[in-house]
Design a protein around this motif. Structure first.
Motif, PDB file in Angstrom:
ATOM      1  N   VAL A   1     -25.775  18.532  54.435  1.00  0.00           N
ATOM      2  CA  VAL A   1     -25.306  19.659  53.615  1.00  0.00           C
ATOM      3  C   VAL A   1     -23.910  19.316  53.117  1.00  0.00           C
ATOM      4  CG1 VAL A   1     -24.734  22.107  53.530  1.00  0.00           C
ATOM      5  CG2 VAL A   1     -26.672  21.327  54.922  1.00  0.00           C
ATOM      6  N   GLN A   2     -23.726  19.314  51.806  1.00  0.00           N
ATOM      7  CA  GLN A   2     -22.419  19.076  51.199  1.00  0.00           C
ATOM      8  C   GLN A   2     -21.878  20.387  50.640  1.00  0.00           C
ATOM      9  OE1 GLN A   2     -22.839  15.955  48.269  1.00  0.00           O
ATOM     10  NE2 GLN A   2     -22.293  14.379  49.744  1.00  0.00           N
ATOM     11  N   THR A   3     -20.613  20.657  50.920  1.00  0.00           N
ATOM     12  CA  THR A   3     -19.972  21.886  50.461  1.00  0.00           C
ATOM     13  C   THR A   3     -18.673  21.544  49.751  1.00  0.00           C
ATOM     14  OG1 THR A   3     -20.886  23.046  52.380  1.00  0.00           O
ATOM     15  CG2 THR A   3     -19.152  24.166  51.150  1.00  0.00           C
ATOM     16  N   PHE A   4     -18.486  22.090  48.558  1.00  0.00           N
ATOM     17  CA  PHE A   4     -17.256  21.905  47.787  1.00  0.00           C
ATOM     18  C   PHE A   4     -16.608  23.270  47.590  1.00  0.00           C
ATOM     19  CE2 PHE A   4     -20.156  18.512  46.577  1.00  0.00           C
ATOM     20  CZ  PHE A   4     -19.363  17.382  46.705  1.00  0.00           C
ATOM     21  N   LEU A   5     -15.366  23.397  48.026  1.00  0.00           N
ATOM     22  CA  LEU A   5     -14.609  24.634  47.867  1.00  0.00           C
ATOM     23  C   LEU A   5     -13.545  24.409  46.807  1.00  0.00           C
ATOM     24  CD1 LEU A   5     -14.035  25.408  51.671  1.00  0.00           C
ATOM     25  CD2 LEU A   5     -15.946  26.122  50.237  1.00  0.00           C
ATOM     26  N   GLU A   6     -13.541  25.212  45.763  1.00  0.00           N
ATOM     27  CA  GLU A   6     -12.562  25.087  44.689  1.00  0.00           C
ATOM     28  C   GLU A   6     -11.845  26.413  44.487  1.00  0.00           C
ATOM     29  OE1 GLU A   6     -13.485  22.062  41.363  1.00  0.00           O
ATOM     30  OE2 GLU A   6     -15.357  23.145  41.687  1.00  0.00           O
ATOM     31  N   ASP A   7     -10.525  26.316  44.294  1.00  0.00           N
ATOM     32  CA  ASP A   7      -9.704  27.510  44.107  1.00  0.00           C
ATOM     33  C   ASP A   7      -8.644  27.180  43.070  1.00  0.00           C
ATOM     34  OD1 ASP A   7      -8.218  29.788  44.222  1.00  0.00           O
ATOM     35  OD2 ASP A   7      -7.799  29.698  46.369  1.00  0.00           O
ATOM     36  N   GLY A   8      -8.579  27.945  41.995  1.00  0.00           N
ATOM     37  CA  GLY A   8      -7.591  27.689  40.951  1.00  0.00           C
ATOM     38  C   GLY A   8      -7.114  28.985  40.314  1.00  0.00           C
ATOM     39  N   SER A   9      -5.853  28.997  39.919  1.00  0.00           N
ATOM     40  CA  SER A   9      -5.305  30.175  39.244  1.00  0.00           C
ATOM     41  C   SER A   9      -4.200  29.733  38.301  1.00  0.00           C
ATOM     42  CB  SER A   9      -4.746  31.186  40.253  1.00  0.00           C
ATOM     43  OG  SER A   9      -3.665  30.614  40.984  1.00  0.00           O
ATOM     44  N   SER A  10      -3.940  30.539  37.264  1.00  0.00           N
ATOM     45  CA  SER A  10      -2.867  30.245  36.313  1.00  0.00           C
ATOM     46  C   SER A  10      -2.311  31.545  35.761  1.00  0.00           C
ATOM     47  CB  SER A  10      -3.373  29.367  35.161  1.00  0.00           C
ATOM     48  OG  SER A  10      -4.339  30.070  34.402  1.00  0.00           O
ATOM     49  N   VAL A  11      -1.002  31.545  35.470  1.00  0.00           N
ATOM     50  CA  VAL A  11      -0.312  32.694  34.890  1.00  0.00           C
ATOM     51  C   VAL A  11       0.561  32.186  33.753  1.00  0.00           C
ATOM     52  CG1 VAL A  11       1.272  34.607  35.292  1.00  0.00           C
ATOM     53  CG2 VAL A  11      -0.288  33.899  37.105  1.00  0.00           C
ATOM     54  N   THR A  12       0.474  32.806  32.571  1.00  0.00           N
ATOM     55  CA  THR A  12       1.282  32.444  31.419  1.00  0.00           C
ATOM     56  C   THR A  12       2.032  33.667  30.925  1.00  0.00           C
ATOM     57  OG1 THR A  12      -0.318  30.760  30.745  1.00  0.00           O
ATOM     58  CG2 THR A  12       1.268  31.473  29.093  1.00  0.00           C
ATOM     59  N   LEU A  13       3.358  33.547  30.797  1.00  0.00           N
ATOM     60  CA  LEU A  13       4.224  34.638  30.343  1.00  0.00           C
ATOM     61  C   LEU A  13       4.951  34.197  29.089  1.00  0.00           C
ATOM     62  CD1 LEU A  13       5.851  37.311  30.729  1.00  0.00           C
ATOM     63  CD2 LEU A  13       7.422  35.994  32.156  1.00  0.00           C
ATOM     64  N   SER A  14       4.918  35.017  28.050  1.00  0.00           N
ATOM     65  CA  SER A  14       5.631  34.707  26.812  1.00  0.00           C
ATOM     66  C   SER A  14       6.385  35.944  26.360  1.00  0.00           C
ATOM     67  CB  SER A  14       4.649  34.266  25.710  1.00  0.00           C
ATOM     68  OG  SER A  14       3.737  35.307  25.421  1.00  0.00           O
ATOM     69  N   GLY A  15       7.547  35.726  25.735  1.00  0.00           N
ATOM     70  CA  GLY A  15       8.331  36.864  25.276  1.00  0.00           C
ATOM     71  C   GLY A  15       9.332  36.466  24.214  1.00  0.00           C
ATOM     72  N   SER A  16       9.774  37.436  23.410  1.00  0.00           N
ATOM     73  CA  SER A  16      10.791  37.192  22.387  1.00  0.00           C
ATOM     74  C   SER A  16      11.549  38.478  22.134  1.00  0.00           C
ATOM     75  CB  SER A  16      10.151  36.687  21.089  1.00  0.00           C
ATOM     76  OG  SER A  16       9.317  37.688  20.542  1.00  0.00           O
ATOM     77  N   SER A  17      12.847  38.362  21.801  1.00  0.00           N
ATOM     78  CA  SER A  17      13.675  39.526  21.483  1.00  0.00           C
ATOM     79  C   SER A  17      14.745  39.107  20.497  1.00  0.00           C
ATOM     80  CB  SER A  17      14.323  40.076  22.767  1.00  0.00           C
ATOM     81  OG  SER A  17      15.163  41.165  22.466  1.00  0.00           O
ATOM     82  N   THR A  18      14.916  39.863  19.397  1.00  0.00           N
ATOM     83  CA  THR A  18      15.865  39.482  18.341  1.00  0.00           C
ATOM     84  C   THR A  18      17.140  40.298  18.381  1.00  0.00           C
ATOM     85  OG1 THR A  18      14.883  41.039  16.794  1.00  0.00           O
ATOM     86  CG2 THR A  18      13.948  38.827  16.860  1.00  0.00           C
ATOM     87  N   GLY A  19      17.078  41.523  18.897  1.00  0.00           N
ATOM     88  CA  GLY A  19      18.255  42.377  18.943  1.00  0.00           C
ATOM     89  C   GLY A  19      18.754  42.807  17.592  1.00  0.00           C
ATOM     90  N   GLN A  20      17.933  42.814  16.568  1.00  0.00           N
ATOM     91  CA  GLN A  20      18.348  43.212  15.222  1.00  0.00           C
ATOM     92  C   GLN A  20      18.342  44.722  15.079  1.00  0.00           C
ATOM     93  OE1 GLN A  20      19.385  41.078  12.707  1.00  0.00           O
ATOM     94  NE2 GLN A  20      19.394  39.636  14.414  1.00  0.00           N
ATOM     95  N   ALA A  21      19.220  45.225  14.218  1.00  0.00           N
ATOM     96  CA  ALA A  21      19.274  46.664  13.951  1.00  0.00           C
ATOM     97  C   ALA A  21      18.101  47.073  13.091  1.00  0.00           C
ATOM     98  CB  ALA A  21      20.586  47.011  13.229  1.00  0.00           C
ATOM     99  N   ALA A  22      17.785  48.348  13.144  1.00  0.00           N
ATOM    100  CA  ALA A  22      16.669  48.854  12.358  1.00  0.00           C
ATOM    101  C   ALA A  22      17.001  48.817  10.881  1.00  0.00           C
ATOM    102  CB  ALA A  22      16.352  50.291  12.784  1.00  0.00           C
ATOM    103  N   LEU A  23      16.007  48.600  10.081  1.00  0.00           N
ATOM    104  CA  LEU A  23      16.216  48.579   8.636  1.00  0.00           C
ATOM    105  C   LEU A  23      16.539  49.981   8.145  1.00  0.00           C
ATOM    106  CD1 LEU A  23      13.308  46.263   7.520  1.00  0.00           C
ATOM    107  CD2 LEU A  23      15.749  45.705   7.615  1.00  0.00           C
ATOM    108  N   PRO A  24      17.464  50.089   7.172  1.00  0.00           N
ATOM    109  CA  PRO A  24      17.748  51.414   6.639  1.00  0.00           C
ATOM    110  C   PRO A  24      16.547  51.968   5.888  1.00  0.00           C
ATOM    111  CG  PRO A  24      18.807  49.715   5.309  1.00  0.00           C
ATOM    112  CD  PRO A  24      18.243  49.025   6.511  1.00  0.00           C
ATOM    113  N   SER A  25      16.469  53.287   5.896  1.00  0.00           N
ATOM    114  CA  SER A  25      15.374  53.932   5.179  1.00  0.00           C
ATOM    115  C   SER A  25      15.591  53.806   3.683  1.00  0.00           C
ATOM    116  CB  SER A  25      15.302  55.419   5.560  1.00  0.00           C
ATOM    117  OG  SER A  25      15.115  55.543   6.954  1.00  0.00           O
ATOM    118  N   PRO A  26      14.509  53.674   2.917  1.00  0.00           N
ATOM    119  CA  PRO A  26      14.661  53.556   1.458  1.00  0.00           C
ATOM    120  C   PRO A  26      15.266  54.843   0.895  1.00  0.00           C
ATOM    121  CG  PRO A  26      12.369  53.915   2.049  1.00  0.00           C
ATOM    122  CD  PRO A  26      13.105  53.669   3.332  1.00  0.00           C
TER     123      PRO A  26
END
Length: 392
Positions: free
Chosen positions: A275-300
């Motif tokens: 009897v052959q047994t193979f145990l496999e365990d894998g995990s991954s986490v990906t984090l992405s982010g961005s921030s510009t800090g720009q002011a809001a555009l004025p209203s027309p």
């Protein structure tokens, strides 16, 4: 006054964007933690005992599973089985929890007779090194290929495919605001691959097995065991007095036993040497982010107020054309600012990735073959009303 009001609006817009960015990051942290824990730590099948996983996997081959696999499980064994429980699922229970071995009928003479009348093909030759060559098999020269052997000295071969018990999880978390876009993806997988090698089988035809079971039930010493009441007395060693429990009356006022029981004789056994047994365990986490800090555009700017007195048609048409031109310029300007924000605006952009995996291989070669599955003939005894069990 106008300049002060414009600055105040810009400050309010910037504060609003910073609040949204903070809320998005907070959502990422909290939701991301939950998502990562859920996705990167999957459980197998889900959280089933090893015995149940093995039984369900072997059942897919069309066999009655033997768990734990054992050597002293042979053709001719007579067992009392619990085949159903109206309060729970018992088909995935291992044999010690739902069957009692009562006797062994000696079928060695029937086995010899069966296999003395069965021909045996020559062994497979080595595969040719050149894949385009014909794979010729050896011919028996001394006798016909269908000559029945006088005495068989090995067991017939069987082939069972490998099976995999696996589970996978994956999820995404996205949060967005005017000044922040963050995302997280987590995934995980666990699997157990089992390969049963060197499988052999032996057994007797059904008629031999049925005759042996009827002979057992016709014996004065054992005939009481073949009744429903006698089988329940034997199986009470497993489940106790519950074997006598009756279910509440149905719509027709009829009651039925909680447990269904049968008597069976093992007619064929499947054995494995490795009897052959193979145990496999894998995990991954990906984090992405961005921030510009720009002011809001004025209203027309608001369109000019309409005159109290309706202008003539020519003046109205000219005013609409002028307003359309202004709107198109404002739209183009806003699109240009948005594009610059997305590509050249100062800020933070990041991607964080984490992953890990492991693989364990276990190869167990046994000194002698063990039974992993079987087929049987069954005998059902109908319960006698009012005589399900001896009640004292």
């Amino acid at each position: 006054m106008g300049a002060t009001g414009g600055a105040t609006m810009e400050e309010a817009g910037g504060l609003r964007k910073r609040v949204l960015a903070f809320a998005a990051v907070l959502a990422l942290i909290v939701g991301g933690f939950v998502l990562a824990r859920w996705a990167s730590q999957p459980s197998l099948a889900p959280d089933k005992p090893v015995a149940q996983q093995w039984i369900e996997a072997v059942s897919q081959f069309g066999l009655e599973p033997v768990y734990p696999p054992q050597e002293d499980f042979v053709v001719g064994d007579i067992l009392a089985f619990i085949t159903a429980d109206r309060k729970r699922y018992v088909e995935a229970d291992p044999l010690p929890l739902r069957a009692v071995k009562l006797w062994n009928a000696d079928l060695s003479a029937e086995l010899k007779e069966t296999y003395s009348a069965t021909y045996r093909f020559p062994a497979t030759s080595e595969r040719p090194a050149n894949e385009k060559s014909i794979w010729k098999q050896p011919a028996r020269e001394s006798a016909s290929i269908f000559e029945t052997p006088f005495e068989r000295r090995d067991m017939p071969l069987a082939l069972l495919p490998g099976f995999t018990i696996a589970t996978k999880r994956a999820g995404d978390l996205d949060a967005s605001g005017l000044s922040a876009v963050v995302g997280l993806r987590a995934s995980g997988a666990k699997s157990v691959q089992v390969s049963v090698e060197g499988v052999e089988t032996y057994g007797v035809p059904a008629l031999y097995a049925e005759a042996a079971l009827l002979k057992f039930c016709g014996n004065e010493r054992f005939k009481n065991v073949c009744t429903d009441k006698g089988m329940r007395a034997q199986l009470s060693m497993i489940v106790g007095s519950d074997i006598c429990e009756m279910m509440p009356a149905g719509p027709k006022g009829k009651t039925t036993p909680r447990f269904s029981v049968e008597l069976g004789l093992v007619a064929r056994v499947y054995l494995a040497r490795s009897v052959q047994t193979f145990l496999e365990d894998g995990s991954s986490v990906t984090l992405s982010g961005s921030s510009t800090g720009q002011a809001a555009l004025p209203s027309p700017p608001s369109p000019p107020a309409q005159l109290a007195t309706p202008p003539d048609a020519a003046a109205e048409s000219a005013r609409k054309s002028e307003q359309t031109i202004i709107d198109e310029k404002l739209s183009a300007q806003r699109a240009s600012i948005t594009q610059r924000e997305a590509t050249t605006a100062p800020g933070v952009q990041s991607v964080v990735q984490r992953g890990d995996s492991s693989r364990i291989a276990i190869n167990q070669v046994l000194q002698r073959p063990v039974a992993i599955g079987f087929r049987s003939v069954r005998y059902i005894a109908r319960p006698v009303e009012g005589q399900l069990c001896d009640r004292k």
